[in-house]
Design a protein around this motif. Structure first.
Motif, PDB file in Angstrom:
ATOM      1  N   PRO A  53      10.423  45.350 105.994  1.00 13.43           N
ATOM      2  CA  PRO A  53      11.156  44.810 104.844  1.00 13.43           C
ATOM      3  C   PRO A  53      10.585  45.198 103.485  1.00 13.43           C
ATOM      4  O   PRO A  53      11.235  44.967 102.465  1.00 13.43           O
ATOM      5  N   ALA A  54       9.396  45.787 103.462  1.00 10.58           N
ATOM      6  CA  ALA A  54       8.808  46.141 102.172  1.00 10.58           C
ATOM      7  C   ALA A  54       9.551  47.289 101.497  1.00 10.58           C
ATOM      8  O   ALA A  54       9.451  47.466 100.278  1.00 10.58           O
ATOM      9  N   THR A  55      10.310  48.075 102.279  1.00  9.15           N
ATOM     10  CA  THR A  55      11.048  49.196 101.713  1.00  9.15           C
ATOM     11  C   THR A  55      12.499  49.137 102.168  1.00  9.15           C
ATOM     12  O   THR A  55      12.806  48.615 103.234  1.00  9.15           O
ATOM     13  N   LEU A  91       6.959  40.157  95.439  1.00  3.01           N
ATOM     14  CA  LEU A  91       7.194  40.115  93.999  1.00  3.01           C
ATOM     15  C   LEU A  91       7.550  41.492  93.453  1.00  3.01           C
ATOM     16  O   LEU A  91       8.399  41.623  92.556  1.00  3.01           O
ATOM     17  N   ARG A  92       6.923  42.519  94.008  1.00  2.00           N
ATOM     18  CA  ARG A  92       7.211  43.887  93.556  1.00  2.00           C
ATOM     19  C   ARG A  92       8.649  44.279  93.896  1.00  2.00           C
ATOM     20  O   ARG A  92       9.370  44.845  93.063  1.00  2.00           O
ATOM     21  N   VAL A  93       9.087  43.973  95.119  1.00  2.00           N
ATOM     22  CA  VAL A  93      10.463  44.282  95.527  1.00  2.00           C
ATOM     23  C   VAL A  93      11.465  43.540  94.653  1.00  2.00           C
ATOM     24  O   VAL A  93      12.455  44.117  94.172  1.00  2.00           O
ATOM     25  N   ALA A  94      11.222  42.245  94.426  1.00  2.00           N
ATOM     26  CA  ALA A  94      12.163  41.432  93.640  1.00  2.00           C
ATOM     27  C   ALA A  94      12.215  41.888  92.188  1.00  2.00           C
ATOM     28  O   ALA A  94      13.303  41.964  91.592  1.00  2.00           O
ATOM     29  N   ALA A 116      20.493  42.369  98.909  1.00  2.00           N
ATOM     30  CA  ALA A 116      19.742  42.949 100.026  1.00  2.00           C
ATOM     31  C   ALA A 116      18.259  43.026  99.702  1.00  2.00           C
ATOM     32  O   ALA A 116      17.401  42.716 100.548  1.00  2.00           O
ATOM     33  N   ALA A 117      17.930  43.424  98.473  1.00  2.00           N
ATOM     34  CA  ALA A 117      16.526  43.535  98.085  1.00  2.00           C
ATOM     35  C   ALA A 117      15.862  42.164  98.032  1.00  2.00           C
ATOM     36  O   ALA A 117      14.719  41.986  98.478  1.00  2.00           O
ATOM     37  N   LEU A 118      16.564  41.171  97.499  1.00  2.00           N
ATOM     38  CA  LEU A 118      15.989  39.824  97.440  1.00  2.00           C
ATOM     39  C   LEU A 118      15.815  39.238  98.840  1.00  2.00           C
ATOM     40  O   LEU A 118      14.873  38.481  99.084  1.00  2.00           O
ATOM     41  N   SER A 119      16.702  39.597  99.760  1.00  2.00           N
ATOM     42  CA  SER A 119      16.542  39.140 101.148  1.00  2.00           C
ATOM     43  C   SER A 119      15.271  39.719 101.747  1.00  2.00           C
ATOM     44  O   SER A 119      14.534  39.020 102.456  1.00  2.00           O
ATOM     45  N   ARG A 120      15.004  40.989 101.477  1.00  2.00           N
ATOM     46  CA  ARG A 120      13.770  41.601 101.982  1.00  2.00           C
ATOM     47  C   ARG A 120      12.551  40.948 101.334  1.00  2.00           C
ATOM     48  O   ARG A 120      11.528  40.702 101.990  1.00  2.00           O
ATOM     49  N   ALA A 121      12.673  40.662 100.035  1.00  2.00           N
ATOM     50  CA  ALA A 121      11.559  40.014  99.340  1.00  2.00           C
ATOM     51  C   ALA A 121      11.289  38.627  99.913  1.00  2.00           C
ATOM     52  O   ALA A 121      10.129  38.215 100.064  1.00  2.00           O
ATOM     53  N   ARG A 122      12.343  37.907 100.261  1.00  2.00           N
ATOM     54  CA  ARG A 122      12.166  36.574 100.829  1.00  2.00           C
ATOM     55  C   ARG A 122      11.507  36.638 102.204  1.00  2.00           C
ATOM     56  O   ARG A 122      10.726  35.749 102.571  1.00  2.00           O
ATOM     57  N   TRP A 175      34.244  47.246  91.750  1.00  2.00           N
ATOM     58  CA  TRP A 175      33.440  47.870  92.810  1.00  2.00           C
ATOM     59  C   TRP A 175      32.005  48.108  92.356  1.00  2.00           C
ATOM     60  O   TRP A 175      31.066  47.960  93.132  1.00  2.00           O
ATOM     61  N   ARG A 176      31.859  48.510  91.083  1.00  2.00           N
ATOM     62  CA  ARG A 176      30.490  48.741  90.596  1.00  2.00           C
ATOM     63  C   ARG A 176      29.688  47.442  90.611  1.00  2.00           C
ATOM     64  O   ARG A 176      28.520  47.431  91.036  1.00  2.00           O
ATOM     65  N   ALA A 177      30.302  46.365  90.160  1.00  2.00           N
ATOM     66  CA  ALA A 177      29.612  45.072  90.210  1.00  2.00           C
ATOM     67  C   ALA A 177      29.286  44.701  91.650  1.00  2.00           C
ATOM     68  O   ALA A 177      28.194  44.183  91.950  1.00  2.00           O
ATOM     69  N   ASP A 178      30.203  44.980  92.559  1.00  2.00           N
ATOM     70  CA  ASP A 178      29.989  44.731  93.985  1.00  2.00           C
ATOM     71  C   ASP A 178      28.781  45.522  94.481  1.00  2.00           C
ATOM     72  O   ASP A 178      27.908  44.984  95.174  1.00  2.00           O
ATOM     73  N   GLN A 179      28.712  46.797  94.123  1.00  2.00           N
ATOM     74  CA  GLN A 179      27.581  47.632  94.541  1.00  2.00           C
ATOM     75  C   GLN A 179      26.261  47.050  94.049  1.00  2.00           C
ATOM     76  O   GLN A 179      25.303  46.865  94.817  1.00  2.00           O
ATOM     77  N   VAL A 180      26.208  46.773  92.744  1.00  2.00           N
ATOM     78  CA  VAL A 180      24.954  46.323  92.135  1.00  2.00           C
ATOM     79  C   VAL A 180      24.500  44.997  92.732  1.00  2.00           C
ATOM     80  O   VAL A 180      23.327  44.825  93.100  1.00  2.00           O
ATOM     81  N   LEU A 181      25.408  44.054  92.845  1.00  2.00           N
ATOM     82  CA  LEU A 181      25.030  42.726  93.344  1.00  2.00           C
ATOM     83  C   LEU A 181      24.728  42.749  94.837  1.00  2.00           C
ATOM     84  O   LEU A 181      23.872  41.997  95.310  1.00  2.00           O
TER      85      LEU A 181
END
Length: 478
Positions: free
Chosen positions: A294-296, A119-122, A87-93, A76-82
């Protein structure tokens, strides 16, 4: 930490991280099924075998089960982190695509705000995921004699206690005493999620033993299904009680790592059986806010942490709202205490009778930057001046087709107005629980909702009310 560049971000596929998260979630589900076999297995063994060898076998099975529980927690922890990384990389994209579109498809200049933000988000997401995954190597160790917080401890004190434990000690508590952690405001949301997920099967067994109605059981199963869902933002289970009508607290996205956090407080008839409808509403606000900003990161929480009225006869009283207000204040205080990084913009939204809960909470020390009343029968105050939240941060809206605005004067009058059409004189200024917050004289910032929203349509996609709620959650104007 590696530096995230334009070319690396452009080549990154967030869906691959999401798929990896889902794989770990499935492993956790499989391990849970295996853990569920141990109780009957031990019972059968005890019934057919006794003596020293049998005792040794039972002990060995207990050790194996504890290891499986640990493995499940790590999954579950790995699930949370990934999931959060994806989600963050999707916003960065999204930000990257905006920068490329503005540059006509060419590589954008590094000083473009969208590219710099991407780049900051990623890079922040990459660093956070790396640090959190490194903690998975810690083997559980029983905590020392450090005194645990009692029922009088504040969420800030709870957080201080939790931070004083090592990652190995925290993991031991989660695996061996999940009930101690599951309901503690101030413990990080990700840790409470692990504890509550471990307890989920026990809660279902409790319902079966007590002969609960089929509706509540279906509601719990739908909640469990959403926790395992392959679509939408990852859900976090912060609290669950299957007694009486049932209560639950569920977040979409990790509020401890979000810049914007919305707490959605539902109204009359809300219970475990119908929780899925409230989850959809909160999730839509989080999704729309992410599209607009998407920046935040934005997280939305459904806080059904009180006993909502079941019938109109109960809803005439403010008693349940007053009791709920106490729990809501503590929950918001806990969100503030468990948050990582710069303080989030915390918005609390009350719908229908839930707006009375929020109003009662906001007459005292409610840790909220913004308050929203939607489809309200009154908030227990006659003016925004009676609330502790500044007037320019209090928002309200009631659709012209929402019958709630005619709950005035007396229960009999209100019932007549609710069935089937509003009186010709128009909405009342004075509602059952005080001045109509949707009336400009109340002092809140009134925003428009579509005329055909009725009482439940404020979250309809593509309509102005949902966009307004998303913009408010982002800290802007409706």
């Amino acid at each position: 930490m590696s530096v995230v560049t334009y070319h690396r971000l452009r080549a990154t596929d967030p869906a691959r991280w999401s798929a990896a998260a889902l794989a770990w979630r499935r492993w956790a589900a499989l391990t849970g099924a295996l853990c569920g076999e141990f109780g009957p297995l031990v019972d059968r063994l005890r019934a057919a075998w006794s003596g020293a060898a049998a005792d040794a076998a039972v002990t060995r099975l207990g050790t194996l089960r504890r290891r499986l529980v640990l493995f499940r927690l790590l999954c579950w922890r790995a699930d949370q982190v990934l999931s959060e990384l994806s989600a963050a990389l999707s916003r960065a994209r999204v930000l990257l695509d905006r920068a490329r579109a503005a540059a006509g498809g060419a590589e954008p200049a590094l000083d473009r705000p969208d590219l710099a933000g991407a780049l900051r988000v990623a890079e922040s997401a990459d660093a956070s995921a790396t640090a959190r995954l490194a903690e998975l190597a810690a083997l559980p160790v029983a905590p020392g004699e450090r005194r645990r917080p009692d029922c009088t401890a504040t969420p800030a004190q709870v957080r201080q206690w939790w931070d004083g434990l090592s990652p190995a000690e925290r993991m031991w508590l989660l695996g061996n005493e999940p009930g101690t952690v599951a309901g503690l405001d101030g413990v990080p949301v990700a840790d409470r999620d692990l504890a509550n997920r471990l307890l989920l099967a026990d809660r279902r067994d409790q319902l079966l033993r007590t002969g609960a109605d089929a509706g509540k059981l279906r509601g719990l199963d739908r909640l469990a299904g959403r926790l395992e869902s392959e679509g939408g933002p990852r859900a976090y289970l912060l609290g669950l009680d299957v007694g009486n009508d049932g209560t639950a607290v569920v977040a979409f996205g990790d509020p401890d790592r979000a810049a914007n956090v919305l707490t959605h407080v539902p109204g009359m008839t809300s219970d475990l059986a119908g929780l899925d409808h409230e989850l959809v509403r909160a999730e839509r606000v989080a999704a729309r806010a992410t599209e607009l900003g998407p920046a935040t990161a934005t997280s939305a929480v459904v806080w059904l942490g009180y006993d909502a009225p079941d019938f109109l006869q109960e809803a005439w009283s403010a008693r349940q709202a007053e009791e709920g207000a106490v729990g809501l204040r503590r929950f918001q205080e806990g969100l503030r205490a468990s948050h990582d990084g710069p303080a989030a913009t915390q918005t609390v939204l009350g719908h229908s009778y839930g707006s009375l809960v929020v109003g009662k909470a906001a007459t005292g020390a409610l840790d909220a930057d913004r308050v929203v009343f939607v489809g309200s029968p009154g908030v227990g105050a006659d003016s925004v001046r009676e609330l502790t939240v500044p007037a320019d941060r209090v928002f309200a809206s009631t659709s012209i087709s929402d019958p709630i605005q005619y709950t005035a004067v007396s229960p009999g009058t209100a019932v007549r107005h609710l069935l089937p059409a509003p009186p010709p004189t128009g909405p009342a200024d004075e509602l059952w629980f005080g001045h109509n917050p949707g009336d400009e004289r109340f002092g809140a910032r009134v925003f428009s909702s579509q005329w055909d929203a009725g009482h439940l349509g404020y979250w309809d996609r593509g309509k102005p009310a949902l966009d307004a709620l998303a913009r408010i959650t982002l800290g802007g104007a409706p």
